[in-house]
Design a protein around this motif. Structure first.
Motif, mmCIF file in Angstrom:
data_model
loop_
_atom_site.group_PDB
_atom_site.id
_atom_site.type_symbol
_atom_site.label_atom_id
_atom_site.label_comp_id
_atom_site.label_asym_id
_atom_site.label_seq_id
_atom_site.Cartn_x
_atom_site.Cartn_y
_atom_site.Cartn_z
ATOM 1 N N ALA A 110 1.008 -1.234 0.151
ATOM 2 C CA ALA A 110 0.145 -0.123 0.275
ATOM 3 C C ALA A 110 0.911 1.318 -0.022
ATOM 4 N N HIS A 111 1.870 1.270 0.735
ATOM 5 C CA HIS A 111 2.747 2.272 0.784
ATOM 6 C C HIS A 111 3.656 2.695 -0.370
ATOM 7 N N GLY A 117 -6.806 2.376 -5.138
ATOM 8 C CA GLY A 117 -8.150 2.238 -5.062
ATOM 9 C C GLY A 117 -8.492 1.356 -3.964
ATOM 10 N N LYS A 118 -9.814 0.556 -4.571
ATOM 11 C CA LYS A 118 -10.258 -0.417 -3.481
ATOM 12 C C LYS A 118 -9.275 -1.377 -3.059
ATOM 13 N N TYR A 123 -6.151 -3.849 1.220
ATOM 14 C CA TYR A 123 -4.946 -4.144 1.765
ATOM 15 C C TYR A 123 -4.829 -3.630 3.377
ATOM 16 N N ILE A 124 -5.053 -2.531 3.288
ATOM 17 C CA ILE A 124 -4.806 -1.813 4.755
ATOM 18 C C ILE A 124 -5.827 -2.349 5.705
#
Length: 305
Positions: A110-111, A117-118, A123-124
């Motif tokens: 993610a970073h 997007g979704k 992932y978060i």
């Protein structure tokens, strides 16, 4: 007169000979004791000193035997603790490192913008759940280490268990509904006074319910608090997968997991913590289960007199 002198000499000689025999016998017994103690010192804790009850050294022999038995018992406890700690460290390295590595992987993706997007939100969210799983696992570890430390102490006090149990279960109702678990809770309106450590009792109830949610695959749970003779009785039953008879024997042992294939979920310490806390508060806990039918935990605590 000569007869008296003769008898005196005979008695003296007999006394000396008897003393010599006794001394030799005692020396032999002491040598045997020394041999046994050397053997014990070298690691053979099964050796014992044999002595008839009429022997002069019998009290000493029996006392030494008791010391050896007590020494072996403590040594066995130390060995068991060392083995448990070794298993715990092995479990810790796997049960923490694996989800932590996964957590870092999701956060890094993610970073670095590898997902957007979704997918990035998913992932978060997955990383968040992994973090909560890790916190739960570490909390259990902390409880276990604290419980087995010399500094652990209970704050036993008079508790109204019915109201306390209601307050604990209120927080679980949204979870039952979210997990689609039908619940049947029966707690009397009248006070049920028991001498308990409140934090420990809360940990017991929470651990038992968490065990149902995490591992039983149940869609029904029943919790009943009642008075039976001089005890408060707390029943917690589910209609889940149940526990095999062989696993049931070890259910309260440290690090024991019924599902040997389970990797990330479960520390194998939750029910061990429950068992230790119940016993430390003067209560008892039993479990009955039928595979495919469900499991029933029964707790008993003496009512306050």
């Amino acid at each position: 007169m000569e007869i008296i002198v003769f008898l005196s000499i005979v008695i003296a000689v007999v006394a000396v000979l008897t003393s010599i025999v006794l001394v030799r016998r005692v020396k032999k017994q002491i040598a045997e004791m020394t041999d046994v103690l050397v053997d014990v010192k070298n690691g053979n804790g099964n050796r014992r000193i044999l002595s008839a009850t009429n022997e002069l050294t019998a009290p000493l022999a029996y006392e030494i035997n008791e010391i050896v038995v007590a020494y072996e018992s403590r040594l066995s406890t130390v060995r068991q603790t060392e083995e448990t700690n070794r298993q715990l460290m092995t479990s810790l390295s796997h049960d923490v490192r694996t989800p932590l590595t996964t957590l870092i992987g999701y956060l890094d993706a993610a970073h670095k913008g590898l997902v957007t997007g979704k997918d990035r939100d998913d992932y978060i969210e997955t990383a968040r759940r992994k973090a909560h799983d890790l916190k739960e696992y570490i909390d259990v570890l902390f409880d276990w280490f604290k419980l087995n430390s010399n500094e652990f102490a209970l704050e036993i006090q008079s508790v109204e268990a019915a109201e306390l149990t209601r307050n604990i279960l209120i927080d679980w109702i949204p979870i039952f509904e979210d997990k689609q678990v039908e619940y049947d809770i029966d707690i009397p309106e009248n006070p049920v006074r028991v001498r308990l450590d409140m934090d420990s009792y809360m940990r017991i109830v929470n651990n038992l319910i968490q065990n149902v949610i995490a591992h039983s695959h149940a869609d029904k749970i029943k919790i009943v608090l009642s008075k039976k003779e001089n005890n408060m009785e707390l029943l917690l039953a589910d209609n889940g997968v149940g526990i095999e008879k062989e696993d049931l024997k070890h259910i309260f042992e440290r690090l024991y997991k019924c599902d040997k294939g389970r990797s990330e979920k479960g520390s194998g310490l939750g029910l061990s913590i429950v068992h230790q806390l119940v016993e430390k508060m003067g209560g008892s806990i039993t479990v009955e289960s039928l595979p495919g039918k469900g499991t029933e935990f029964m707790l008993l605590f003496p009512l306050e007199s």
